[in-house]
Scaffold this motif. Structure first.
Motif: not given
Length: 104
Positions: A51, A66, A69, A71-73, A76, A79, A100, A102-103
């Motif tokens: 991140t 992030v 995807h 890791w983003m999940q 979440t 959080e 968040w 996505l990079q």
């Protein structure tokens, strides 16, 4: 030779900056934004490697990039726990939400 009453000792830059921030009403925002450089310490090395905090919005939302995807999940779901960690220092205004992104 007597001292010139108009001359004063130079003020420390930190003191001047603190005064300017206070007069502009930005002291709390600057304190709140301190979570950005503290991010790795606050969230831990594993999360910090995937991140990158970008900015703190005026409403207290911290925008974080992030790497994947998956890791983003995961983040979440984490959080509430992350917000507790970010807001441990009660002397500054809290981060209210994490956003968040996505990079790419």
């Amino acid at each position: 030779m007597s001292a010139d009453p108009k001359k004063r000792a130079p003020a420390k830059l930190g003191d001047v900056l603190a005064s300017v921030l206070q007069q502009a009403g930005l002291t709390d925002r600057v304190a709140q934004a301190a979570v950005i450089p503290e991010w790795p310490t606050l969230v831990g090395a594993q999360i910090a490697t995937v991140t990158e905090p970008l900015l703190l919005q005026q409403d207290g939302t911290l925008v974080v990039m992030v790497k994947t995807h998956a890791w983003m999940q995961e983040l979440t779901f984490l959080e509430p726990e992350l917000l507790r960690s970010l807001n441990r220092d009660t002397s500054r205004p809290p981060v209210t939400r994490l956003r968040w992104m996505l990079q790419r």
